[in-house]
Design a protein around this motif. Structure first.
Motif, PDB file in Angstrom:
ATOM      1  N   GLY A 151       0.851  -1.183   0.000  1.00  0.00           N
ATOM      2  CA  GLY A 151       0.000   0.000   0.000  1.00  0.00           C
ATOM      3  C   GLY A 151       0.889   1.236   0.000  1.00  0.00           C
ATOM      4  N   ASN A 152       2.001   1.121   0.674  1.00  0.00           N
ATOM      5  CA  ASN A 152       2.907   2.255   0.802  1.00  0.00           C
ATOM      6  C   ASN A 152       4.346   1.753   0.690  1.00  0.00           C
ATOM      7  OD1 ASN A 152       4.594   4.247   1.696  1.00  0.00           O
ATOM      8  ND2 ASN A 152       3.480   4.665   3.598  1.00  0.00           N
ATOM      9  N   PRO A 153       4.961   1.950  -0.482  1.00  0.00           N
ATOM     10  CA  PRO A 153       6.295   1.362  -0.688  1.00  0.00           C
ATOM     11  C   PRO A 153       7.349   1.861   0.292  1.00  0.00           C
ATOM     12  CG  PRO A 153       5.646   2.747  -2.551  1.00  0.00           C
ATOM     13  CD  PRO A 153       4.460   2.656  -1.656  1.00  0.00           C
ATOM     14  N   ILE A 154       7.167   3.076   0.773  1.00  0.00           N
ATOM     15  CA  ILE A 154       8.149   3.589   1.730  1.00  0.00           C
ATOM     16  C   ILE A 154       8.046   2.781   3.035  1.00  0.00           C
ATOM     17  CG2 ILE A 154       8.941   5.628   3.030  1.00  0.00           C
ATOM     18  CD1 ILE A 154       9.251   5.884  -0.029  1.00  0.00           C
ATOM     19  N   ALA A 155       6.794   2.461   3.406  1.00  0.00           N
ATOM     20  CA  ALA A 155       6.615   1.635   4.609  1.00  0.00           C
ATOM     21  C   ALA A 155       7.228   0.255   4.379  1.00  0.00           C
ATOM     22  CB  ALA A 155       5.135   1.515   4.936  1.00  0.00           C
ATOM     23  N   SER A 156       7.078  -0.289   3.156  1.00  0.00           N
ATOM     24  CA  SER A 156       7.662  -1.615   2.882  1.00  0.00           C
ATOM     25  C   SER A 156       9.170  -1.574   3.061  1.00  0.00           C
ATOM     26  CB  SER A 156       7.395  -2.053   1.445  1.00  0.00           C
ATOM     27  OG  SER A 156       6.102  -1.767   1.075  1.00  0.00           O
ATOM     28  N   LEU A 157       9.785  -0.484   2.575  1.00  0.00           N
ATOM     29  CA  LEU A 157      11.240  -0.364   2.715  1.00  0.00           C
ATOM     30  C   LEU A 157      11.597  -0.277   4.195  1.00  0.00           C
ATOM     31  CD1 LEU A 157      11.945   2.243  -0.116  1.00  0.00           C
ATOM     32  CD2 LEU A 157      12.605  -0.155  -0.156  1.00  0.00           C
ATOM     33  N   ALA A 158      10.821   0.524   4.931  1.00  0.00           N
ATOM     34  CA  ALA A 158      11.135   0.704   6.346  1.00  0.00           C
ATOM     35  C   ALA A 158      10.944  -0.587   7.131  1.00  0.00           C
ATOM     36  CB  ALA A 158      10.265   1.812   6.934  1.00  0.00           C
ATOM     37  N   GLU A 159       9.949  -1.390   6.701  1.00  0.00           N
ATOM     38  CA  GLU A 159       9.683  -2.633   7.446  1.00  0.00           C
ATOM     39  C   GLU A 159      10.482  -3.814   6.905  1.00  0.00           C
ATOM     40  OE1 GLU A 159       5.519  -2.920   6.860  1.00  0.00           O
ATOM     41  OE2 GLU A 159       5.119  -1.207   8.177  1.00  0.00           O
ATOM     42  N   GLU A 160      11.334  -3.574   5.955  1.00  0.00           N
ATOM     43  CA  GLU A 160      12.141  -4.640   5.329  1.00  0.00           C
ATOM     44  C   GLU A 160      11.255  -5.754   4.781  1.00  0.00           C
ATOM     45  OE1 GLU A 160      15.703  -5.941   7.596  1.00  0.00           O
ATOM     46  OE2 GLU A 160      15.055  -4.429   9.026  1.00  0.00           O
ATOM     47  N   ASN A 161      10.097  -5.388   4.234  1.00  0.00           N
ATOM     48  CA  ASN A 161       9.211  -6.410   3.689  1.00  0.00           C
ATOM     49  C   ASN A 161       9.682  -6.785   2.275  1.00  0.00           C
ATOM     50  OD1 ASN A 161       7.094  -7.783   2.387  1.00  0.00           O
ATOM     51  ND2 ASN A 161       5.649  -6.947   3.868  1.00  0.00           N
ATOM     52  N   MET A 162      10.396  -7.902   2.223  1.00  0.00           N
ATOM     53  CA  MET A 162      11.128  -8.236   1.010  1.00  0.00           C
ATOM     54  C   MET A 162      10.228  -8.428  -0.213  1.00  0.00           C
ATOM     55  SD  MET A 162      14.253  -8.171   0.701  1.00  0.00           S
ATOM     56  CE  MET A 162      15.010  -8.548   2.246  1.00  0.00           C
ATOM     57  N   LEU A 163       9.125  -9.165  -0.047  1.00  0.00           N
ATOM     58  CA  LEU A 163       8.285  -9.417  -1.219  1.00  0.00           C
ATOM     59  C   LEU A 163       7.697  -8.118  -1.764  1.00  0.00           C
ATOM     60  CD1 LEU A 163       6.372 -12.747  -0.449  1.00  0.00           C
ATOM     61  CD2 LEU A 163       8.418 -12.399  -1.797  1.00  0.00           C
ATOM     62  N   GLN A 164       7.300  -7.226  -0.860  1.00  0.00           N
ATOM     63  CA  GLN A 164       6.747  -5.936  -1.320  1.00  0.00           C
ATOM     64  C   GLN A 164       7.826  -5.097  -2.005  1.00  0.00           C
ATOM     65  OE1 GLN A 164       4.778  -4.002   1.963  1.00  0.00           O
ATOM     66  NE2 GLN A 164       3.086  -5.457   1.924  1.00  0.00           N
ATOM     67  N   ILE A 165       9.041  -5.137  -1.458  1.00  0.00           N
ATOM     68  CA  ILE A 165      10.132  -4.373  -2.067  1.00  0.00           C
ATOM     69  C   ILE A 165      10.400  -4.909  -3.477  1.00  0.00           C
ATOM     70  CG2 ILE A 165      12.598  -3.788  -1.909  1.00  0.00           C
ATOM     71  CD1 ILE A 165      12.317  -3.932   1.143  1.00  0.00           C
ATOM     72  N   ILE A 166      10.413  -6.235  -3.601  1.00  0.00           N
ATOM     73  CA  ILE A 166      10.662  -6.851  -4.906  1.00  0.00           C
ATOM     74  C   ILE A 166       9.570  -6.425  -5.891  1.00  0.00           C
ATOM     75  CG2 ILE A 166      10.679  -9.065  -6.154  1.00  0.00           C
ATOM     76  CD1 ILE A 166      11.927 -10.311  -3.616  1.00  0.00           C
ATOM     77  N   PHE A 167       8.326  -6.504  -5.432  1.00  0.00           N
ATOM     78  CA  PHE A 167       7.195  -6.157  -6.286  1.00  0.00           C
ATOM     79  C   PHE A 167       7.313  -4.721  -6.793  1.00  0.00           C
ATOM     80  CE2 PHE A 167       2.827  -4.680  -6.958  1.00  0.00           C
ATOM     81  CZ  PHE A 167       2.304  -5.701  -7.729  1.00  0.00           C
ATOM     82  N   PHE A 168       7.578  -3.802  -5.882  1.00  0.00           N
ATOM     83  CA  PHE A 168       7.640  -2.391  -6.255  1.00  0.00           C
ATOM     84  C   PHE A 168       8.846  -2.102  -7.154  1.00  0.00           C
ATOM     85  CE2 PHE A 168       8.738   2.113  -5.354  1.00  0.00           C
ATOM     86  CZ  PHE A 168       7.620   2.676  -5.949  1.00  0.00           C
ATOM     87  N   ALA A 169       9.996  -2.681  -6.810  1.00  0.00           N
ATOM     88  CA  ALA A 169      11.203  -2.427  -7.608  1.00  0.00           C
ATOM     89  C   ALA A 169      11.017  -2.934  -9.040  1.00  0.00           C
ATOM     90  CB  ALA A 169      12.413  -3.091  -6.963  1.00  0.00           C
ATOM     91  N   LEU A 170      10.371  -4.116  -9.164  1.00  0.00           N
ATOM     92  CA  LEU A 170      10.134  -4.677 -10.502  1.00  0.00           C
ATOM     93  C   LEU A 170       9.233  -3.755 -11.330  1.00  0.00           C
ATOM     94  CD1 LEU A 170       9.445  -8.503  -9.990  1.00  0.00           C
ATOM     95  CD2 LEU A 170      11.327  -7.456 -11.198  1.00  0.00           C
ATOM     96  N   LEU A 171       8.103  -3.358 -10.719  1.00  0.00           N
ATOM     97  CA  LEU A 171       7.172  -2.511 -11.475  1.00  0.00           C
ATOM     98  C   LEU A 171       7.794  -1.160 -11.808  1.00  0.00           C
ATOM     99  CD1 LEU A 171       3.574  -3.085 -10.094  1.00  0.00           C
ATOM    100  CD2 LEU A 171       4.722  -4.106 -12.029  1.00  0.00           C
ATOM    101  N   PHE A 172       8.481  -0.581 -10.853  1.00  0.00           N
ATOM    102  CA  PHE A 172       9.120   0.713 -11.066  1.00  0.00           C
ATOM    103  C   PHE A 172      10.193   0.590 -12.163  1.00  0.00           C
ATOM    104  CE2 PHE A 172      11.768   4.241  -8.813  1.00  0.00           C
ATOM    105  CZ  PHE A 172      11.322   5.176  -9.737  1.00  0.00           C
TER     106      PHE A 172
END
Ligand code: ASP
Length: 431
Positions: A151-172
């Motif tokens: 929902g919030n990629p910055i929060a994903s980065l802060a929470e070290e949520n790997m799958l969300q980070i991967i998802f966002f980095a791929l789409l970006f």
């Protein structure tokens, strides 16, 4: 030669190995007081962990942007997931076969059983409580899928949520290539510099690895001692034997068959990452070193390693799955319960799912084990029986987990023509 000078001159992975071996007598000597030096190990883990998020995000973003080919990306994704699922299923099967053949739980003395159940009951209750807060069954699958979208990629980065980070980095990464003209280039250049800076940071932090590793091993040995290992020796040996078999046969076979590299060369290339995984019990924390070894020593391209390895640290845990197979059988045997073939197939499915949904952090395997036990109707408090040796087995299974990830990176890279350098260069490479 002066031993200090000689030590300074040895290669880094030899220094780490020396730190690891030296940790054992230090731990035995200090006993529980070894916890006073544990902070050095915790410091080291924090230092490499601080690199994980910026490294994964930047290198995956740059990797995707420079691949610029969505079809290729899809193919790499499909191969990776297929490899991960197959090797995980094979790993659990090995665990189950060994568990059935050797019967590690059948000879456990009644007195040892009650002693273990009593001393670890509180800790077991805590783990069961944590596990009960995780979604289970079909909910778990849907939840895991939904939770991939941040929902919030910055929060994903802060929470070290790997799958969300991967998802966002791929789409970006895909999106930036669609920006007209050359306007997206500055973003790619910026993150490329970030990713290269992070790799240099890995080199710097790794200089501290031998001390960090020594402190971590000393703390484990000092805290748990070796006595508990003896009362659960048969169980621990079955897990370790399974892990070794999986590593030697499955990964060696895969890298030789698909990876165009000899198994010895492969194992030599990822040795630094294995040593760090063994000492930290965390695939996530080891990630920067695994990526570094895959790229520098095995010749895997950044595009492949930055996608396959962070994904693997989260969804691929062959060692953990194998251990869960043995543990479930062990607990059933100690309680005198038999598991049907259907039950064992359930273990394969549940342990595979459990390994996908769990992050690569210390001790997560025993928490997701409760999911497996619950589905089979086995007593959850049975985890008290194995808690005493869990840390040491966690070290071993984490080593296998990251080896599996690295083998996937190599295999995918080789089949995609993304092995950039002849792996012979591994000799002179770092870390
Ligand atoms: N510690 C393991 C890892 O990080 C997971 C586990 O088995 O507990 O890969």
């Amino acid at each position: 030669m002066n031993p200090v000078k000689a030590f300074m001159r040895t290669r880094l992975h030899t220094k780490i190995l020396i730190g690891l071996v030296a940790g054992v007598p230090v731990g035995l000597l200090l006993g529980p007081r070894a916890e006073h030096i544990e902070f050095l190990g915790r410091l080291f883990i924090l230092l490499i962990r601080m690199i994980v998020v910026p490294l994964v995000f930047s290198s995956l973003f740059v990797g995707t942007a420079s691949l610029g080919n969505i079809r290729k990306l899809g193919r790499i994704g499909a191969k990776t997931v297929l490899y991960y699922l197959c090797t995980t299923a094979i790993a659990i099967t090995i665990g189950l076969l060994l568990g059935n053949a050797i019967q590690p739980g059948s000879g456990l003395e009644e007195s040892t059983k009650s002693e273990l159940l009593e001393s670890y009951s509180t800790e077991a209750a805590q783990k069961i409580e944590i596990a009960s807060q995780r979604p289970s069954g079909a909910d778990a699958i849907v939840e895991t899928l939904i939770r991939i979208v941040p929902g919030n990629p910055i929060a994903s980065l802060a929470e070290e949520n790997m799958l969300q980070i991967i998802f966002f980095a791929l789409l970006f990464g895909i999106a930036i290539t669609l920006v007209p003209g050359n306007k997206g280039q500055p973003a790619i250049d910026f993150f490329e510099a970030v990713s290269e800076g992070m790799i240099q940071l890995v080199h710097i932090v790794m200089k501290f690895a031998p001390i960090g590793v020594l402190a971590l091993i000393a703390a484990v040995v000092g805290k748990f001692g070796v006595d508990i290992l003896f009362s659960l020796l048969k169980y621990a040996l079955v897990v370790v034997a399974g892990l070794v078999l999986h590593m030697v046969f499955i990964y060696s076979g895969a890298v030789r068959l698909f990876g165009k590299i000899g198994p010895l060369e492969f194992f030599r290339g990822i040795r630094p990452a294995q040593l760090i995984a063994f000492s930290t019990s965390s695939s996530n924390a080891t990630l920067p070193v695994t990526m570094e070894c895959a790229e520098e020593n095995l010749g895997v391209s950044e595009e492949v390693s930055s996608f396959v390895l962070p994904l693997g640290a989260t969804i691929n845990m062959d060692g953990t799955a194998l251990y869960q197979g043995v543990a479930a059988i062990f607990i059933a045997q100690v309680y005198g319960l038999s598991l049907t073939v259907g039950d064992q197939i359930t273990i394969v499915l549940m342990a595979t799912l459990a390994s996908i949904g769990a992050a690569g952090v210390p001790g997560i395997g025993i928490i997701t084990l409760t999911m497996v036990l619950q589905t089979l109707g086995l007593p959850l408090e049975g985890i008290a029986l194995i808690l005493g040796v869990d840390r040491i087995l966690d070290m071993c299974r984490t080593t296998v987990n990251i080896t599996g990830d690295a083998s996937a990176a190599l295999v995918v890279a080789a089949t995609e023509g993304e092995l950039e350098r002849p792996s012979r260069e591994a000799e002179g490479a770092s870390p």
